[in-house]
Write a protein that holds these residues in place. Structure first.
Motif, mmCIF file in Angstrom:
data_model
loop_
_atom_site.group_PDB
_atom_site.id
_atom_site.type_symbol
_atom_site.label_atom_id
_atom_site.label_comp_id
_atom_site.label_asym_id
_atom_site.label_seq_id
_atom_site.Cartn_x
_atom_site.Cartn_y
_atom_site.Cartn_z
ATOM 1 N N MET A 1 0.894 -1.355 0.122
ATOM 2 C CA MET A 1 0.090 0.194 0.179
ATOM 3 C C MET A 1 0.982 1.180 0.030
ATOM 4 O O MET A 1 1.816 1.353 1.057
ATOM 5 N N THR A 2 0.627 2.107 -1.358
ATOM 6 C CA THR A 2 1.544 3.142 -1.470
ATOM 7 C C THR A 2 0.703 4.444 0.355
ATOM 8 O O THR A 2 -0.028 4.381 0.576
ATOM 9 N N ALA A 3 2.043 4.759 0.787
ATOM 10 C CA ALA A 3 2.148 5.919 1.777
ATOM 11 C C ALA A 3 1.309 6.986 2.036
ATOM 12 O O ALA A 3 1.784 7.921 0.604
ATOM 13 N N PRO A 4 0.610 7.677 2.848
ATOM 14 C CA PRO A 4 -0.335 8.888 2.669
ATOM 15 C C PRO A 4 0.615 10.143 2.299
ATOM 16 O O PRO A 4 1.844 9.818 2.822
ATOM 17 N N ARG A 5 0.587 10.520 1.127
ATOM 18 C CA ARG A 5 1.404 11.814 1.156
ATOM 19 C C ARG A 5 0.539 12.971 2.349
ATOM 20 O O ARG A 5 0.019 13.008 1.971
ATOM 21 N N LEU A 6 2.192 13.941 2.963
ATOM 22 C CA LEU A 6 1.564 14.799 4.010
ATOM 23 C C LEU A 6 1.683 15.902 2.906
ATOM 24 O O LEU A 6 3.096 16.157 2.420
ATOM 25 N N SER A 7 0.877 17.169 2.919
ATOM 26 C CA SER A 7 1.318 18.472 2.319
ATOM 27 C C SER A 7 1.763 19.397 3.917
ATOM 28 O O SER A 7 0.495 19.354 4.648
ATOM 29 N N ALA A 8 2.719 20.187 3.677
ATOM 30 C CA ALA A 8 2.608 20.878 4.554
ATOM 31 C C ALA A 8 1.964 22.288 4.574
ATOM 32 O O ALA A 8 2.770 22.900 3.918
ATOM 33 N N LEU A 9 1.438 23.262 5.728
ATOM 34 C CA LEU A 9 1.524 24.623 4.484
ATOM 35 C C LEU A 9 1.261 25.510 5.989
ATOM 36 O O LEU A 9 0.914 25.270 6.784
ATOM 37 N N VAL A 10 1.728 26.180 4.942
ATOM 38 C CA VAL A 10 2.260 27.672 6.160
ATOM 39 C C VAL A 10 1.616 28.924 4.882
ATOM 40 O O VAL A 10 1.627 29.488 3.451
ATOM 41 N N ARG A 66 -5.816 30.990 3.539
ATOM 42 C CA ARG A 66 -5.602 29.987 4.354
ATOM 43 C C ARG A 66 -6.787 28.951 3.749
ATOM 44 O O ARG A 66 -6.026 27.826 3.313
ATOM 45 N N ASN A 67 -7.772 29.361 3.034
ATOM 46 C CA ASN A 67 -8.669 28.188 2.165
ATOM 47 C C ASN A 67 -7.555 28.397 1.324
ATOM 48 O O ASN A 67 -8.132 27.026 0.402
ATOM 49 N N THR A 68 -7.103 29.606 1.162
ATOM 50 C CA THR A 68 -5.892 29.587 -0.419
ATOM 51 C C THR A 68 -5.432 28.560 -0.748
ATOM 52 O O THR A 68 -4.873 27.159 -1.188
ATOM 53 N N GLY A 69 -4.931 28.187 0.677
ATOM 54 C CA GLY A 69 -3.370 27.601 0.941
ATOM 55 C C GLY A 69 -3.849 25.757 0.864
ATOM 56 O O GLY A 69 -3.949 25.085 0.152
ATOM 57 N N ILE A 70 -5.058 25.703 1.333
ATOM 58 C CA ILE A 70 -5.149 24.655 1.741
ATOM 59 C C ILE A 70 -5.962 23.708 0.353
ATOM 60 O O ILE A 70 -5.104 22.701 -0.006
ATOM 61 N N ALA A 71 -6.309 24.802 -0.888
ATOM 62 C CA ALA A 71 -7.509 24.370 -1.948
ATOM 63 C C ALA A 71 -5.779 23.779 -2.993
ATOM 64 O O ALA A 71 -6.032 22.995 -4.366
ATOM 65 N N ALA A 72 -4.889 24.274 -2.250
ATOM 66 C CA ALA A 72 -3.755 25.038 -3.376
ATOM 67 C C ALA A 72 -2.734 23.251 -3.466
ATOM 68 O O ALA A 72 -1.870 22.871 -3.723
ATOM 69 N N CYS A 73 -3.027 22.522 -1.481
ATOM 70 C CA CYS A 73 -2.214 21.428 -1.343
ATOM 71 C C CYS A 73 -2.865 20.176 -2.164
ATOM 72 O O CYS A 73 -4.039 19.962 -2.480
ATOM 73 N N THR A 74 -1.888 18.987 -2.514
ATOM 74 C CA THR A 74 -2.342 18.055 -3.249
ATOM 75 C C THR A 74 -1.957 16.503 -2.305
ATOM 76 O O THR A 74 -2.444 15.857 -2.676
ATOM 77 N N GLY A 75 -1.367 16.621 -1.311
ATOM 78 C CA GLY A 75 -1.388 15.650 -0.400
ATOM 79 C C GLY A 75 -2.621 14.656 0.091
ATOM 80 O O GLY A 75 -3.396 15.779 -0.022
ATOM 81 N N ASP A 76 -2.492 13.726 0.573
ATOM 82 C CA ASP A 76 -3.791 12.649 0.472
ATOM 83 C C ASP A 76 -3.948 14.357 2.296
ATOM 84 O O ASP A 76 -5.314 14.142 3.162
#
Length: 259
Positions: A1-10, A66-76
């Motif tokens: 199983m592929t590990a979940p991808r993590l996005s960090a948002l600042v 903050r919502n703009t940043g969340i929408a830009a993240c591609t991680g799971d």
């Protein structure tokens, strides 16, 4: 199983001094997204050099940027971190373990708050500080409301257990003067939110909140264990809603718009 991808948002504005250490602590993430709101310093260059994806723009409301940043993240999964925060090694490991096995939509993350070089564990309450924040969540689970300061949150899905290992190191204030400047800044933004809502409340209600929030900070949250620092936190915690109301009531022309 592929590990979940993590996005960090600042999300930051003119944070060239604190951004390098913040981004260095996020090296364990699969992707780092930095949203810069009207920044005029070297923050963009620093973020690019660290390998982050940078989004620049101008947003009046904290919730919108903050919502703009969340929408830009591609991680799971997404981890939100402010420029004055660092993820310690133990928390980074715990986050990776959590997203690998969690069936939940979001998790609280522990916070260690520092004023200057002093760790203050007790007394954080209300809108002036906290020891736990809902920063780790699945993509699509979290949305910020359209407010200027401490916007509310709308969640989709079930909350999971609080992460207990490690901490998000929060360099919340440099000194007492910095703490008071933050109180002034936050209360001005909150006054604008109150005016925009059309209901600024009443003096009596906010006087009650001054005492109830101060009591919560000093007694319920055990601020008394911090000596004079606990007294200071209780005063700021209680003053925030009262000062916001007074600014909206007495100086509406100064707080009717803008950030």
């Amino acid at each position: 199983m592929t590990a979940p991808r993590l996005s960090a948002l600042v999300v930051a504005r003119n944070e060239q001094e604190r951004l390098p250490e913040c981004l260095a602590s996020l090296a364990f993430a699969d992707e780092v997204v930095v949203v810069l709101d009207r920044s005029t310093d070297a923050s963009a260059e620093i973020a690019h050099a660290a390998g982050a994806r940078v989004i620049e723009g101008a947003w009046e409301l904290e919730g919108e940027r903050r919502n703009t940043g969340i929408a830009a993240c591609t991680g799971d999964w997404i981890l939100e971190v402010d420029a004055d925060e660092r993820v310690d090694a133990a928390l980074a490991e715990a986050i990776r373990e959590t997203i690998a096995t969690s069936r939940f939509a979001w998790h609280q993350v522990p916070v260690d708050n520092y004023v200057g070089g002093r760790l203050i564990r007790h007394g954080w309450a209300g809108s002036f500080g906290t020891t736990s924040v809902p920063r780790l969540f699945r993509r699509g689970a979290k949305r910020w409301r359209a407010q200027r300061v401490h916007p509310g949150l709308d969640w989709t899905g079930e909350e999971g257990p609080r992460i207990t290992r490690g901490a998000l190191i929060h360099l919340v204030d440099r000194d007492i003067s910095d703490m008071l400047r933050r109180l002034d800044k936050y209360s001005s933004a909150k006054a604008a939110d109150l005016i925009a809502s059309g209901d600024i409340g009443s003096l009596a209600a906010n006087l009650r909140r001054f005492f109830s929030r101060g009591f919560k900070s000093y007694v319920s949250r055990k601020g008394y264990k911090e000596g004079g620092w606990g007294v200071l936190l209780a005063l700021c915690t209680g003053a925030f809603p009262l000062l916001s109301y007074l600014k909206a009531k007495l100086e509406p022309e100064k707080h009717g718009g803008g950030r």
